[in-house]
Enzyme design. Sequence first.
Site, mmCIF file in Angstrom:
data_model
loop_
_atom_site.group_PDB
_atom_site.id
_atom_site.type_symbol
_atom_site.label_atom_id
_atom_site.label_comp_id
_atom_site.label_asym_id
_atom_site.label_seq_id
_atom_site.Cartn_x
_atom_site.Cartn_y
_atom_site.Cartn_z
ATOM 1 N N GLY A 496 0.830 -1.201 0.000
ATOM 2 C CA GLY A 496 0.000 0.000 0.000
ATOM 3 C C GLY A 496 0.855 1.236 0.000
ATOM 4 N N GLY A 497 0.216 2.378 0.095
ATOM 5 C CA GLY A 497 0.923 3.644 0.084
ATOM 6 C C GLY A 497 1.925 3.729 1.220
ATOM 7 N N PHE A 498 1.592 3.112 2.295
ATOM 8 C CA PHE A 498 2.436 3.179 3.471
ATOM 9 C C PHE A 498 3.672 2.303 3.330
ATOM 10 C CE2 PHE A 498 3.632 1.752 7.716
ATOM 11 C CZ PHE A 498 3.582 2.916 8.467
ATOM 12 N N GLY A 499 3.528 1.218 2.614
ATOM 13 C CA GLY A 499 4.652 0.291 2.467
ATOM 14 C C GLY A 499 4.125 -1.116 2.259
ATOM 15 N N LYS A 500 4.978 -2.102 2.573
ATOM 16 C CA LYS A 500 4.568 -3.487 2.339
ATOM 17 C C LYS A 500 4.083 -4.155 3.626
ATOM 18 C CE LYS A 500 7.578 -4.350 -1.568
ATOM 19 N NZ LYS A 500 8.878 -4.843 -1.997
ATOM 20 N N VAL A 501 3.250 -5.139 3.472
ATOM 21 C CA VAL A 501 2.779 -5.908 4.617
ATOM 22 C C VAL A 501 3.294 -7.340 4.485
ATOM 23 C CG1 VAL A 501 0.788 -6.624 5.954
ATOM 24 C CG2 VAL A 501 0.681 -4.513 4.638
ATOM 25 N N ASP A 611 -11.531 6.377 7.186
ATOM 26 C CA ASP A 611 -11.156 5.637 5.990
ATOM 27 C C ASP A 611 -11.879 4.289 5.967
ATOM 28 O OD1 ASP A 611 -9.973 5.299 3.572
ATOM 29 O OD2 ASP A 611 -7.975 4.816 4.350
#
Length: 828
Positions: A496-501, A611
């Site tokens: 996602g925009g935040f990074g990877k999971v 959200d």
Amino acid sequence: MGSSVLIWIFSALTLALLCSSQDFVPADNHLINCGSDSDTKVGSRVFSADKSDSKLLSTPNHVTASTSTKPTPDDSSPLYQTARIFDKPSTYTFSINRQGRHFIRLHFYPFVFSTYNMSQASFDVSTPNHGLLSKFTVDGIKVKEFSINVTSSSLAITFAPSANSFAYVNALEVMSVPDNLIEEGAISYNPKADFPGVVEQAMETTYRVNMGGQLLNYANDTLWRTWVPDDEFLLGESSRQTINNVRAVTYVSDGSTEEVAPRSVYGTASEMASAGTSNTNFNVTWQFNVDLGFQYLMRFHFCDIRQNGSLNQLVFDVYVNSLLAIKDFDISSTSSNVLGAAYYRDVVTPLISDNMLRVSIGPSNQGSYPDALLNGLEIMKMNNSMGSLSGSAALSPTKHGSKSKVWAIIGAIVGSVIAVFFVVCLLLTFRRRRQQEAMGHSKTWMPISISGHSHTTGSKFSNGTAASNNLQYRIPFVQVADATNNFDESRVIGIGGFGKVYKGVLNDGTEVACKRGNPRSQQGLAEFQTEIEMLSQFRHRHLVSLIGYCDEKNEMILIYEYMQNGTLKSHLYGSEYPSLGWKERLEACIGAARGLHYLHTGYAKAVIHRDVKSANILLDENLMAKVADFGLSKTGPEIDQTHVSTAVKGSFGYLDPEYFRRQQLTDKSDVYSFGVVLFEVLCARPVIDPTLPREMVNLAEWAMKWQKKGQLEQIIDSSLAGKIRPDSLRKFGETAEKCLAEYGVDRPSMGDVLWNLEYALQLQEAVVPGEPEDNSTNMIGDLSPQVNNFNQVDSSVSVAPFGVSHIDDISNSSMSKVFSQLVKSEGR
Ligand SMILES: *[C@@H]1O[C@H](CO)[C@@H](O)[C@H](O)[C@H]1NC(C)=O
Ligand SMILES: *[C@@H]1O[C@H](CO)[C@@H](O)[C@H](O)[C@H]1NC(C)=O
Ligand SMILES: *[C@@H]1O[C@H](CO)[C@@H](O)[C@H](O)[C@H]1NC(C)=O
Ligand SMILES: *[C@@H]1O[C@H](CO)[C@@H](O)[C@H](O)[C@H]1NC(C)=O
Ligand SMILES: *[C@@H]1O[C@H](CO)[C@@H](O)[C@H](O)[C@H]1NC(C)=O
Ligand SMILES: *[C@@H]1O[C@H](CO)[C@@H](O)[C@H](O)[C@H]1NC(C)=O
């Protein structure tokens, strides 16, 4: 004529139901009137004669005794007029037809017979696996009740006289009890943990109390139990008021049963005196004497039978020996959601080191209406590690000398724990003060101090406790790297925009989802902090749980419970997950609605998620929904304001147009987004799909058009065609429509939405008969649109002390096993 037949059938059915609910029929039911040569009826039950040649009894030397004195002048029970006396160890052996939990009741009433003065008898009673009584003497009428899970085809009960003494018994009961009487799910509060294995425990009923009610005996209880009033245990009679409203009691499928405790127990309660007034800063406390060196299972029975229960949501704390045993208990949010639902909680004490259990109930600072009540309490001694229920030296190898050594060691341990506790407290206080000084009274949205980011300055909590409390969630980077195999690409479960999971496995085998932020992303940092702050305060079974975070070396990693079934969205379209049935979809929506309802109301200031979307609703292994991703959340308006002014954020397609226009955020913005999710769930298509013809691109607009035409069925997911009951669809459509109202004020609260969805589920279920499994969420009963009576809550104390417990959240059966995945499929 037709109607009179109906009425007749109805009354016959009611009668049949009433009768059947009265009578639990035990598979094993051995009732013995010891020493008597004739059968004896007590209430509806017959205690058989126990003749000297009884096959049940093996004994070398025994005497049957009888007396004409009665325990009390008005006691008409014939059980106590006879007894059997044993000079040597003697055993009754009962055949067991149905293995499982049984009650053993031993009745004693000492009288003098010939040369035997039963008041002077001293003896042990045991079964092959468990010591029940040791060096037992009685001076008045006494019934001892044990509950044992019998796993063989017979049960032997042995009476063994002490040296130079004898044993006796007046009557014996061995009866099966329902399997669900004792079930797994107990929670130990100190240390806080699941307590598996209660079904195997042998127990002795030490107290069984009908709070705020009368003495109940075998005639009032389907399992022939006795419940005593609570008056004698109360500390401070004036602290409570009794309430009585038996008619309000409802048994629901996921709550208690009539066998667990009868209506007359749930229908009375001890409630805080002056409930709801400002004069409620106290606890109601009871005190019970218990034995050293044992653990106790405490069963708390709750039922909201208050006249005005629907108006004033009940949230309170339960303490045992000054420790939080059940935190922020909210009867209405127990799985039943029916006002007046009978419900119980099992709590396990640590080893008793002080001869008493002190139980207190008092208002929680999470509640808007200060009140607390308790309907019943059972305190059951559990067998010790030797399998024994009696503190007998004979049954336990611990000699006196070593015993005192053990106590010395325990003393030392307790002492050092207390010392450490004080040091920690001091450190925390010191730290907090320093932080407070450092931050002054600035109120920013950045909650915690992250190493390597010195610009992080304050906490929205003026007392700064969130900051120090969050430290316990910190997890070392090496551990996270370990868990994810050094952030192996094959472990990526979402981007996602935040990074990877990444999916990870902690040392203890716990599966987790690790969301690793892109370093130096400013927006990411704020969201990172908000998320930690929100999730560490808000614990609810329909909110995804934060397990920890890592902020070493510029890292921003959030570690969550792993959610096996991914996002709700992925079960609707665009992935290989199997699509969900209507009931499953409704249940997922209900779960998510519960989580949001809790966010909006469970706290002095509403928390607005900002959200809400199907990609932020995750499903666990049982498809239970949890709301995730609190990076954008904000606490909502104070009472005297009506909105929060803020830059517009959120996800396209779900955005509240009013928020967009006026940039003012209220909890109704979440309601709007949730309405979009409802249509998404129904139609199984993306909320914005530019590839479609123009009027179809925006799902909210398109679905509203069909809803207004009354032809919603035209656009539902084809895999649901013919499977939704029209009533259910109508209710669902109306609910979604109301959520999408143009103006926030016209939209329902999340509580209303929840109620309506539950109703839609009910309407759906009504048509599917014979589905015994559906016990989870199909309850109706409006409890929610609670009065937001927040001014009574002191907001300065509103930081949840999550360091302490949240036992009630963990008790959710799935919690211990279920972990969540955080998939961010849409960047921001
Ligand atoms: C029986 O024993 C009790 C307790 O020791 C004593 O108080 C009582 O007097 C005795 N009764 C007789 C008849 O000996
Ligand atoms: C009795 O114990 C066994 C395990 O020993 C367990 O499987 C069973 O469920 C228990 N029965 C009841 C009724 O608790
Ligand atoms: C308990 O049972 C007795 C005998 O049937 C009855 O008189 C009494 O009213 C019952 N009490 C309650 C509280 O139901
Ligand atoms: C219930 O609420 C009504 C109206 O608010 C009030 O008059 C009544 O006293 C309340 N009853 C109780 C038992 O609190
Ligand atoms: C209630 O009892 C607990 C435990 O003893 C204590 O921590 C709490 O402060 C008490 N609450 C009030 C309002 O006295
Ligand atoms: C009760 O006894 C069993 C063995 O019979 C043992 O496994 C269990 O740990 C005991 N319970 C407690 C609380 O010590």
